[in-house]
Write a protein that holds these residues in place. Sequence first.
Motif, short mmCIF file in Angstrom:
data_model
loop_
_atom_site.label_atom_id
_atom_site.label_comp_id
_atom_site.label_asym_id
_atom_site.label_seq_id
_atom_site.Cartn_x
_atom_site.Cartn_y
_atom_site.Cartn_z
N UNK A 14 -39.44 -48.28 -44.80
CA UNK A 14 -39.60 -49.68 -45.76
C UNK A 14 -39.62 -50.69 -44.60
N UNK A 15 -38.48 -50.75 -43.84
CA UNK A 15 -38.41 -51.80 -42.97
C UNK A 15 -39.80 -52.06 -42.02
N UNK A 16 -40.19 -50.92 -41.37
CA UNK A 16 -41.56 -50.93 -40.65
C UNK A 16 -42.79 -51.61 -41.38
N UNK A 17 -42.86 -51.13 -42.71
CA UNK A 17 -44.04 -51.64 -43.64
C UNK A 17 -43.60 -53.01 -44.15
N UNK A 18 -42.45 -53.52 -44.28
CA UNK A 18 -42.49 -54.89 -44.46
C UNK A 18 -42.78 -55.73 -43.35
N UNK A 19 -42.56 -55.43 -42.07
CA UNK A 19 -43.02 -56.11 -41.00
C UNK A 19 -44.78 -56.09 -41.03
N UNK A 20 -45.10 -54.76 -41.12
CA UNK A 20 -46.58 -54.56 -41.29
C UNK A 20 -47.18 -55.77 -42.30
N UNK A 21 -46.45 -55.68 -43.49
CA UNK A 21 -47.20 -56.57 -44.59
C UNK A 21 -47.15 -58.22 -44.07
N UNK A 22 -46.00 -58.40 -43.61
CA UNK A 22 -45.70 -59.88 -43.10
C UNK A 22 -46.58 -60.12 -42.14
N UNK A 23 -47.18 -59.38 -41.18
CA UNK A 23 -48.13 -59.72 -40.50
C UNK A 23 -49.58 -59.86 -40.88
N UNK A 24 -49.74 -59.64 -42.04
CA UNK A 24 -51.02 -59.65 -42.99
C UNK A 24 -52.25 -59.06 -42.21
N UNK A 25 -52.24 -57.84 -41.85
CA UNK A 25 -53.33 -57.18 -41.33
C UNK A 25 -54.41 -56.96 -42.29
N UNK A 26 -55.84 -56.64 -41.85
CA UNK A 26 -56.97 -56.28 -42.94
C UNK A 26 -56.62 -54.78 -43.09
N UNK A 27 -56.53 -54.00 -41.99
CA UNK A 27 -56.28 -52.54 -42.35
C UNK A 27 -55.06 -52.00 -41.49
N UNK A 28 -54.75 -50.80 -41.66
CA UNK A 28 -53.35 -50.20 -41.20
C UNK A 28 -53.96 -49.03 -40.65
N UNK A 29 -53.68 -48.69 -39.29
CA UNK A 29 -54.04 -47.26 -38.70
C UNK A 29 -52.64 -46.62 -38.28
N UNK A 30 -52.54 -45.27 -38.63
CA UNK A 30 -51.23 -44.44 -38.49
C UNK A 30 -51.58 -43.53 -37.54
N UNK A 31 -50.28 -43.43 -36.61
CA UNK A 31 -50.23 -42.16 -35.87
C UNK A 31 -49.11 -41.11 -36.30
N UNK A 32 -49.29 -40.52 -37.16
CA UNK A 32 -48.48 -39.42 -37.43
C UNK A 32 -49.34 -38.35 -37.80
N UNK A 33 -48.53 -37.05 -38.19
CA UNK A 33 -49.38 -35.91 -38.51
C UNK A 33 -48.72 -35.27 -39.74
#
Lengths: 382, 353
Positions: A200-219
């Motif tokens: 939740x914390x990381x995603x809040x930061x992402x949403x706050x930076x208002x990106x057009x898209x998100x890319x993830x490096x998980x597996x």
Amino acid sequence: MLSRLCASVAALALSVGASSAADLTIGFVTSLSGPGASIGIPYEKGILAAHAFAAKVGDVNIKLIRLDDASDPSAASRNARKLVEEEKVDVLMGTSGVPGTTAMATVGAESKTPLISLTPAPAPQHANGQWMISIPQPPPLMVAAVVDRMKKASIKKAAYIGFSDSWGDLVYDGLMKSVQGSSVEVVTNERYARADTSVAGQVLKIVASQPDAVITGGSGTPGALPYIALQQRGFKGGLYGTHALINPDFVRVGGAAVEGVICPTGPVIVAEQLPDSNVTKKVSLAFRDAYQKANNAPTTDAFSAYAFDGWLVMLDAAKRALAKAQPGTAEFREAFKDAMLATKEVVGTHGVYNYKPGNVYGVDDRARVLVKLEQGKWKLIE
Amino acid sequence: MTPEIALLLAQDGITTGAIYVLVALGLVLIFLVTRVIFVPFGDVVGYSALTLAALQLKQMPGTVWLVLTLAALATAIETVALIRRGELRLLPKALLTYAALPVLCAGLVWLAAGRELPMWLAVALTLLIVMPISPLIYRIAFQPLADASVLVLLIVSVAVHFAASGMALIFFGPEGFRTEPMTSAFFNLGSIGISGQSLLIVASSAVFSLLLFLMFERTYTGKALRATAVNRVGARLVGIKPQTTGAIAFLLASGLAGVSGILIGPVATLYYDSGFLIGLKAFVGAIIGGLVSYPATAIGALLVGLLESYAAFWDSAFKEVLVFGALIPVLIWQSFMSSGSVEEEIEEEEGDA
């Protein structure tokens, strides 16, 4: 009487030794337990399919020895040493994790035993030269395809969230290299651990930076966590991922939250959707048959296909090396290494392999396609 | 950071913290009564979530086989112990406790698995099958060395953890699972929203903490547990069997682990080995409480949840480092505060010997 018995036993032992010396011995290591097991088990199934597909090169039998490294790099290194010293293997293959493979590569170079790596691991610098090649696509190649797609979708700001381990770093570095000089800007570099219960914390930061898209490096299944959190925050932008997400359990756990994710992958995943002109299609379908026969289940992942491709590259190199030397000897291993590093246009399920000295990775653009998740199924999009 | 983000982070932190509270209370309960630092406790949380997920996917949960295996081991050990001591008259009771009851639990789940189950029934069955796990582990691994030092018990505990997570891999497979949310309710409070699931987690955590408190204050069993925790020798003198209180502590804690697994299932993807990290973070909370105080443990566990949430926002790459690094000042402070209690423990151990 006793001496005659001894003599015949010795003769028998000699003849057994002689017949097994002619076998080509492959030492395979994977993670059947430990945190890497979800990737390691498919590798095992892939190698079983490969052995069922071809158990001979010409008229030389292939002997396959399989060991578990419990996702532990030091166990992988011990296994490699045991395979080289006790089992006198001709070729090493493995393992399912990058750190374990790196550990095996050192043993391979030291003992002058060729290693076919099944993870995108870098080759160690060693005085004995290069004894290793890598089968999977290197992350920059795959991420570049995603970045091209982002450019087409006129995305300006992309946010990144990935694992806090070497996989997360590999994808981030590939991403930064690919966006250089383009219109896409990477606005965050957030990290999480595989076992985390919340992002939740990381995603809040992402949403706050208002990106057009998100890319993830998980597996795999832990890779679904950021998408679920993004959905809960009501994120409406584009969703991108890497080939490490292509796994049925990722789709099961992610559910509606991962709908529409765009990922690069090896063509084997969407083999039946490929045009007949695609070079890898025929091999991919043959692999599916072999997998079904060996494991009594259809293939669903990309990892087993890497093990299969490693086997195909091994068969090709072994055929050329057998013309020069007998298996079980140092000359054969040397000849195999030279043959392996001169691989030309070997068609696998993930792509077409070409190796030369100084080049660990053997695939090109033919080893990637972009797929989109639509109603729980991966659809080929270009 | 805007106030809105701070509130959202606090909400997430309290939700995670509430789960750690239940796990941490279970850890403290077991430690106080039996002096075992129960490392596999997190694994039991994982078992619970994975069992519920399997029931919802209409599969046979692996815990059925796990409980049957443990029951067989425990029965064999108990029978041999009784025969050696020549107390054969106790055999029927032992068979009832260590064989019949666990087999009954496993049998009920076995009968129900594979069907469409209402949520409450799936939850009840999950609790039923998770409850026997810790007491059976206690009987097998810890009861034979009940008088050993804390360090020996800890070493055994770590070994049991590796066995437990290995068995989880066999019984549940390597993939992660997520259970269906128990409620999809969503409340809008001004600018921030709170999910019904978070409220449910915090409320359940509070209710179970209260129940535990009432049990310690109002029931004989609770008082016997407290007596054993304060002084094992003294409790034995007044007729409290430390073995029985130990088993009860493990049973209660197993219930707490079951509840926390059920609560965490819908908010996190759980794997066969992810319980360990939950247990470890709850342990940090328990350490903040000095492994003695339940209220301080609850506060400590909430703090860990909050710290984790804010650390993930500030610098996600260093989140774990910050959470586990928080142990250092706490330990330094405690070593200043409690230099006396170490001597006490040594004296007590000498007395036992």
